[in-house]
Design a protein around this motif. Structure first.
Motif, PDB file in Angstrom:
ATOM      1  N   LEU A  48     -14.481 -19.194   5.629  1.00  0.00           N
ATOM      2  CA  LEU A  48     -13.498 -19.597   7.324  1.00  0.00           C
ATOM      3  C   LEU A  48     -13.159 -21.392   6.608  1.00  0.00           C
ATOM      4  CD1 LEU A  48     -16.305 -18.872   9.628  1.00  0.00           C
ATOM      5  CD2 LEU A  48     -14.191 -18.211   9.379  1.00  0.00           C
ATOM      6  N   MET A  49     -13.754 -22.297   5.150  1.00  0.00           N
ATOM      7  CA  MET A  49     -14.009 -23.127   5.505  1.00  0.00           C
ATOM      8  C   MET A  49     -13.792 -23.384   3.866  1.00  0.00           C
ATOM      9  SD  MET A  49     -16.909 -24.466   7.123  1.00  0.00           S
ATOM     10  CE  MET A  49     -16.902 -26.476   6.779  1.00  0.00           C
ATOM     11  N   GLY A  50     -13.528 -23.079   2.559  1.00  0.00           N
ATOM     12  CA  GLY A  50     -13.690 -22.821   1.903  1.00  0.00           C
ATOM     13  C   GLY A  50     -13.414 -23.864   0.695  1.00  0.00           C
ATOM     14  N   MET A  51     -13.908 -24.265  -0.126  1.00  0.00           N
ATOM     15  CA  MET A  51     -14.173 -25.447  -0.819  1.00  0.00           C
ATOM     16  C   MET A  51     -15.350 -26.023  -0.457  1.00  0.00           C
ATOM     17  SD  MET A  51     -15.320 -23.500  -3.613  1.00  0.00           S
ATOM     18  CE  MET A  51     -15.358 -25.138  -4.720  1.00  0.00           C
ATOM     19  N   SER A  52     -14.388 -26.966   0.694  1.00  0.00           N
ATOM     20  CA  SER A  52     -15.120 -28.191   1.192  1.00  0.00           C
ATOM     21  C   SER A  52     -16.222 -27.776   2.080  1.00  0.00           C
ATOM     22  CB  SER A  52     -14.147 -28.642   2.118  1.00  0.00           C
ATOM     23  OG  SER A  52     -13.800 -27.698   3.154  1.00  0.00           O
ATOM     24  N   SER A  53     -16.027 -26.491   2.598  1.00  0.00           N
ATOM     25  CA  SER A  53     -17.533 -25.844   2.432  1.00  0.00           C
ATOM     26  C   SER A  53     -18.771 -26.583   1.777  1.00  0.00           C
ATOM     27  CB  SER A  53     -18.144 -24.196   3.444  1.00  0.00           C
ATOM     28  OG  SER A  53     -17.709 -23.538   2.114  1.00  0.00           O
ATOM     29  N   ILE A  54     -19.418 -26.744   0.559  1.00  0.00           N
ATOM     30  CA  ILE A  54     -20.064 -26.425  -0.220  1.00  0.00           C
ATOM     31  C   ILE A  54     -20.530 -27.910   0.047  1.00  0.00           C
ATOM     32  CG2 ILE A  54     -19.150 -26.256  -2.321  1.00  0.00           C
ATOM     33  CD1 ILE A  54     -18.697 -28.741  -3.186  1.00  0.00           C
ATOM     34  N   TRP A  55     -19.990 -28.963   0.768  1.00  0.00           N
ATOM     35  CA  TRP A  55     -20.564 -30.189   1.734  1.00  0.00           C
ATOM     36  C   TRP A  55     -21.558 -29.725   2.774  1.00  0.00           C
ATOM     37  CZ3 TRP A  55     -20.290 -33.398  -2.245  1.00  0.00           C
ATOM     38  CH2 TRP A  55     -18.771 -33.386  -2.590  1.00  0.00           C
ATOM     39  N   VAL A  56     -21.603 -28.923   3.096  1.00  0.00           N
ATOM     40  CA  VAL A  56     -22.783 -28.180   4.659  1.00  0.00           C
ATOM     41  C   VAL A  56     -23.468 -27.529   4.014  1.00  0.00           C
ATOM     42  CG1 VAL A  56     -22.532 -26.775   6.719  1.00  0.00           C
ATOM     43  CG2 VAL A  56     -20.468 -28.049   5.923  1.00  0.00           C
ATOM     44  N   TRP A  57     -23.777 -27.105   3.064  1.00  0.00           N
ATOM     45  CA  TRP A  57     -24.691 -26.476   2.773  1.00  0.00           C
ATOM     46  C   TRP A  57     -25.127 -26.523   1.650  1.00  0.00           C
ATOM     47  CZ3 TRP A  57     -28.729 -23.467   4.739  1.00  0.00           C
ATOM     48  CH2 TRP A  57     -29.208 -23.356   4.460  1.00  0.00           C
TER      49      TRP A  57
ATOM     50  N   PHE B 246     -23.756 -27.619  -1.829  1.00  0.00           N
ATOM     51  CA  PHE B 246     -24.442 -29.246  -2.429  1.00  0.00           C
ATOM     52  C   PHE B 246     -25.784 -29.883  -1.721  1.00  0.00           C
ATOM     53  CE2 PHE B 246     -24.043 -33.859  -3.418  1.00  0.00           C
ATOM     54  CZ  PHE B 246     -23.474 -33.788  -4.765  1.00  0.00           C
ATOM     55  N   PRO B 247     -25.776 -29.901  -0.485  1.00  0.00           N
ATOM     56  CA  PRO B 247     -26.825 -30.571  -0.379  1.00  0.00           C
ATOM     57  C   PRO B 247     -28.491 -29.838  -0.465  1.00  0.00           C
ATOM     58  CG  PRO B 247     -25.901 -30.668   1.905  1.00  0.00           C
ATOM     59  CD  PRO B 247     -24.715 -29.653   0.597  1.00  0.00           C
TER      60      PRO B 247
ATOM     61  N   ILE C 242     -34.974 -28.259 -11.685  1.00  0.00           N
ATOM     62  CA  ILE C 242     -33.923 -29.467 -12.386  1.00  0.00           C
ATOM     63  C   ILE C 242     -33.056 -27.575 -12.571  1.00  0.00           C
ATOM     64  CG2 ILE C 242     -32.193 -29.545 -14.873  1.00  0.00           C
ATOM     65  CD1 ILE C 242     -34.118 -32.189 -14.184  1.00  0.00           C
ATOM     66  N   LEU C 243     -34.124 -27.042 -13.126  1.00  0.00           N
ATOM     67  CA  LEU C 243     -34.506 -25.069 -13.305  1.00  0.00           C
ATOM     68  C   LEU C 243     -33.878 -24.364 -12.269  1.00  0.00           C
ATOM     69  CD1 LEU C 243     -34.089 -22.813 -14.344  1.00  0.00           C
ATOM     70  CD2 LEU C 243     -36.765 -22.588 -14.646  1.00  0.00           C
ATOM     71  N   GLY C 244     -34.664 -24.704 -10.992  1.00  0.00           N
ATOM     72  CA  GLY C 244     -34.269 -24.034 -10.015  1.00  0.00           C
ATOM     73  C   GLY C 244     -33.533 -24.717  -9.044  1.00  0.00           C
ATOM     74  N   ALA C 245     -32.604 -25.647  -9.349  1.00  0.00           N
ATOM     75  CA  ALA C 245     -31.390 -26.813  -9.469  1.00  0.00           C
ATOM     76  C   ALA C 245     -30.106 -25.232  -9.565  1.00  0.00           C
ATOM     77  CB  ALA C 245     -30.966 -27.360  -9.570  1.00  0.00           C
ATOM     78  N   PHE C 246     -30.302 -24.786 -10.877  1.00  0.00           N
ATOM     79  CA  PHE C 246     -29.532 -24.026 -11.783  1.00  0.00           C
ATOM     80  C   PHE C 246     -29.463 -22.814 -11.351  1.00  0.00           C
ATOM     81  CE2 PHE C 246     -28.741 -21.464 -14.864  1.00  0.00           C
ATOM     82  CZ  PHE C 246     -27.747 -21.754 -15.454  1.00  0.00           C
ATOM     83  N   LEU C 247     -30.335 -22.477 -10.608  1.00  0.00           N
ATOM     84  CA  LEU C 247     -30.805 -21.008 -10.673  1.00  0.00           C
ATOM     85  C   LEU C 247     -30.094 -20.960  -9.128  1.00  0.00           C
ATOM     86  CD1 LEU C 247     -34.150 -20.341 -11.299  1.00  0.00           C
ATOM     87  CD2 LEU C 247     -32.089 -19.172 -12.717  1.00  0.00           C
ATOM     88  N   LEU C 248     -30.382 -21.282  -8.323  1.00  0.00           N
ATOM     89  CA  LEU C 248     -29.301 -22.219  -7.215  1.00  0.00           C
ATOM     90  C   LEU C 248     -27.559 -21.840  -7.415  1.00  0.00           C
ATOM     91  CD1 LEU C 248     -31.206 -25.143  -4.581  1.00  0.00           C
ATOM     92  CD2 LEU C 248     -31.500 -22.083  -4.376  1.00  0.00           C
ATOM     93  N   ALA C 249     -27.792 -22.719  -8.396  1.00  0.00           N
ATOM     94  CA  ALA C 249     -26.039 -22.802  -8.408  1.00  0.00           C
ATOM     95  C   ALA C 249     -25.699 -21.390  -8.682  1.00  0.00           C
ATOM     96  CB  ALA C 249     -25.642 -23.915  -9.160  1.00  0.00           C
TER      97      ALA C 249
ATOM     98  N   ILE D 145     -26.358 -18.771  -7.733  1.00  0.00           N
ATOM     99  CA  ILE D 145     -26.327 -17.526  -6.593  1.00  0.00           C
ATOM    100  C   ILE D 145     -25.609 -17.800  -6.144  1.00  0.00           C
ATOM    101  CG2 ILE D 145     -27.293 -16.849  -4.631  1.00  0.00           C
ATOM    102  CD1 ILE D 145     -29.084 -15.835  -6.959  1.00  0.00           C
ATOM    103  N   TYR D 146     -25.203 -18.866  -5.180  1.00  0.00           N
ATOM    104  CA  TYR D 146     -24.000 -19.717  -4.370  1.00  0.00           C
ATOM    105  C   TYR D 146     -22.667 -19.472  -5.239  1.00  0.00           C
ATOM    106  CZ  TYR D 146     -27.196 -21.417  -1.394  1.00  0.00           C
ATOM    107  OH  TYR D 146     -28.072 -21.646  -0.665  1.00  0.00           O
ATOM    108  N   LEU D 147     -22.575 -19.057  -7.096  1.00  0.00           N
ATOM    109  CA  LEU D 147     -21.802 -19.156  -7.097  1.00  0.00           C
ATOM    110  C   LEU D 147     -21.373 -17.094  -7.045  1.00  0.00           C
ATOM    111  CD1 LEU D 147     -18.897 -19.201  -9.881  1.00  0.00           C
ATOM    112  CD2 LEU D 147     -20.277 -18.803 -11.000  1.00  0.00           C
TER     113      LEU D 147
END
Length: 633
Positions: free
Chosen positions: A70-79, A81-82, A266-273, A275-277
């Motif tokens: 719906l929002m494209g790449m700008s949606s990363i700031w909503v869900w 990236f945080p 930090i590993l958890g943040a990478f694993l989140l990234a 999935i979101y990729l």
């Protein structure tokens, strides 16, 4: 064979594995710390997978993909990236958090400030954890209903019974080890769906590059929602809530040392990234296969539609198990986190402070089941509580974000400043939400973009002003409460000297020989168990029951190093700034006292000697009650 019978077969296998994890984990439970924090022995890999898995649910896959569509790449700031930035920020402050031997955030706040703060924060955290858990039940109910038409009651019952069983048996250790398995299943699902969507679009002659180009430059503009200022506003509004969420903090307390906690998050943040990729790639593929939906719900449902329309029955059954894993990985974490607040901050602290460790283990298991039952009951009666979750989160964030983070770093913070922040921030947020719902009847950001997420920036700002202003206007916190957080104050309070001990005495050798020691990372876990033995006076046998509260009072009056920052159920021998290294005394059973310490490697011998000092001081106090101490062999 149809997909549903296959799903039941896969589910039986999956639940058998979870049950095995729970049973194996139960063998290492002896204390409350073992149940809620896995004995503080977790390594970086376990923490990383658990941290990622706990922040990824079935709904998160649908939501992230739908937002990209719906929002494209700008949606990363909503869900997106945080989520990722939240874990990285928590990793950055993990050293401060780890040194405080709390089990919950409310307990940490009592150690830092005052008992009056603990109960209201515990209630707030528990409510948020219940609501978070409900969303996972709803997501699982949606998946089973979409794929198999399963009755919601049956879907919720499957999940509730499964999670309640393995968590109540195995505690937090079962949660984190099952999280590792659940992340692998979740990642497999995300990777497969991304591959499926791109593969189907390629069959239509649309490559990844072509599909990406067709979305247009606006879709790829990460600053499309209000530019840089818009992105900043979103982060100021959302990040405090992610950073203040309790469950990652509990993983820090459960880690074997600061390094494991930091690297794990930090590993958890990478694993989140990762999935979101996959969600991003899925969205690109879906955009080439289906018309772009107009509503968020429709965008999210495309994730399920592409699976239902294109996979074989056995694969559909297997992917549904992956969705189940995604839901359970969050529910088990939220259930244990919320139940730990009820157990530690309400029951053990206020309602039953004289409970023994064995009694609290029974209570803990019952509370996990009750938490899951409450969440399941709510999920059966509602179809969406996302707004309620967001509302509860922003109220909690505006209430205690500054008191808990400020307390870690700002020594001038006082209990009155923390209370002011709780009251002003929470009340302001409730008033803003009430105005938005009952009077304005539209989102507050329709007035100004600075009022996004129910005007949370206003609540946070007033909370911060109250916290700082009232703290500066009131009497500074006493040094004894600041010492565990600030080494220079601890040095002033306790000094740097260590009392001498006669290492040739038989008593010293006996105690040293009975200290149990286990190394976990750069910390040693020391345990000494003391039996209480009634002594005869004038030929009469003294009463066998020890009045625990009176005993603690007597011990503190006789030996001033003993300190009860969170109530009489836990007593610390506060001899240095690192409270986790200090000797801790709890009531193991009606006839036992348990001593423990978790010093860093370089302090290992010092704390073994501190256990000897603690034993002697306990012996002195016990004699006042007609009892003596005996080292348990």
């Amino acid at each position: 064979m149809d997909a549903y019978p296959m799903f039941l077969v896969f589910l039986a296998i999956y639940l058998a594995v979870l049950t095995g994890i729970g049973l194996i984990s139960s063998r290492r439970q002896k204390s409350v710390t073992d149940f809620w924090l896995a004995g503080r022995e977790l390594g970086a890999i376990t923490i990383g997978f658990s941290a990622a898995s706990s922040w990824l649910t079935a709904s998160a896959l649908l939501l992230a993909t739908g937002l990209f569509l719906l929002m494209g790449m700008s949606s990363i700031w909503v869900w997106v990236f945080p989520n990722i930035a939240g874990l990285i920020i928590i990793a950055a402050i993990s050293g401060r958090i780890k040194n405080i031997p709390a089990l919950t955030q409310p307990e940490l706040m009592e150690i830092r400030y005052d008992p009056v703060i603990r109960a209201p924060v515990a209630v707030a955290v528990t409510i948020m954890m219940i609501l978070f858990s409900v969303t996972d039940f709803i997501g699982f109910k949606l998946v089973l209903g979409t794929f198999f038409g399963i009755d919601p009651f049956f879907a919720v019952a499957i999940m509730a019974a499964s999670v309640a069983f393995y968590v109540s048996i195995g505690g937090f250790r079962a949660v984190v080890w099952s999280d590792l398995l659940q992340y692998l299943l979740l990642a497999g699902l995300a990777i497969y769906v991304a591959t499926l969507s791109l593969g189907l679009s390629a069959q239509k002659g649309i490559s990844l590059a072509s599909a990406s180009t067709a979305l247009g430059s606006d879709w790829w503009n990460v600053l499309a929602m209000g530019g840089l200022m818009g992105a900043l506003v979103f982060q100021l509004a959302l990040l405090p809530g992610w950073v203040a969420e309790q469950d990652p903090w509990q993983k820090i307390w459960a880690s074997r040392d600061e390094r494991a906690a930091r690297r794990g998050l930090i590993l958890g943040a990478f694993l989140l990234a990762l999935i979101y990729l996959c969600c991003l790639l899925t969205a690109i593929g879906l955009s080439a296969l289906y018309p772009l939906p107009a509503a968020e719900v429709d965008a999210e449902m495309l994730y399920l539609k592409i699976i239902g329309d294109n996979v074989s029955p056995w694969l559909l059954a297997l992917l549904t198990i992956c969705f189940a894993a995604a839901s359970m990985s969050c529910t088990d974490t939220f259930a244990t986190s919320g139940a730990s607040c009820i157990s530690r901050d309400l029951i053990q602290r206020h309602l039953w402070p004289t409970a023994t460790m064995r009694e609290m283990l029974v209570v803990n298991r019952l509370l996990v089941v009750i938490m899951i039952a409450i969440s399941a009951a709510i999920a059966l009666n509602v179809n969406s509580i996302m707004d309620a979750v967001i509302i509860a989160t922003v109220i909690g964030t505006t209430s205690y974000f500054f008191p808990i983070i400020g307390g870690l770093y700002w020594r001038r913070a006082t209990k009155w400043g923390a209370l002011a922040a709780l009251i002003v921030g929470g009340t302001t947020q409730i008033l803003l939400i009430s105005y938005e719902i009952f009077w304005l009847r539209q989102p507050l950001d329709s007035i100004s973009p600075f009022l996004t997420e129910h005007g949370v920036l206003v609540g946070l700002s007033l909370s911060a002003i109250s916290f700082v202003g009232v703290s500066l206007a009131t009497k500074p916190t006493e040094d004894i409460r600041l010492a565990p957080f600030f080494p220079d104050i601890a040095l002033r309070v306790f000094g740097s000297g260590v009392p001498r001990i006669d290492k040739e005495s038989s008593r010293y050798k006996e105690i040293m020989s009975q200290i149990e020691e286990k190394v976990a990372g750069n910390r040693s876990h020391l345990h000494l168990y003391i039996d209480l033995v009634p002594v005869r006076a004038d030929g009469a046998l003294m009463p066998e029951a020890l009045d625990w509260n009176e005993f603690v009072k007597r011990l503190k009056s006789m030996h001033t190093l003993w300190f009860t920052p969170t109530g009489s159920h836990i007593v610390y021998r506060l001899s240095q700034a690192d409270l986790l290294s200090c000797v801790k005394m709890v009531r193991g059973d009606t006839s036992q006292i348990w001593l423990s310490a978790e010093p860093k490697s370089e302090q290992r011998m010092r704390q073994r000697e501190e256990l000897c000092f603690a034993y002697d001081e306990i012996q002195d106090a016990l004699l006042e009650f007609g009892m003596t101490a005996s080292v348990r062999t």
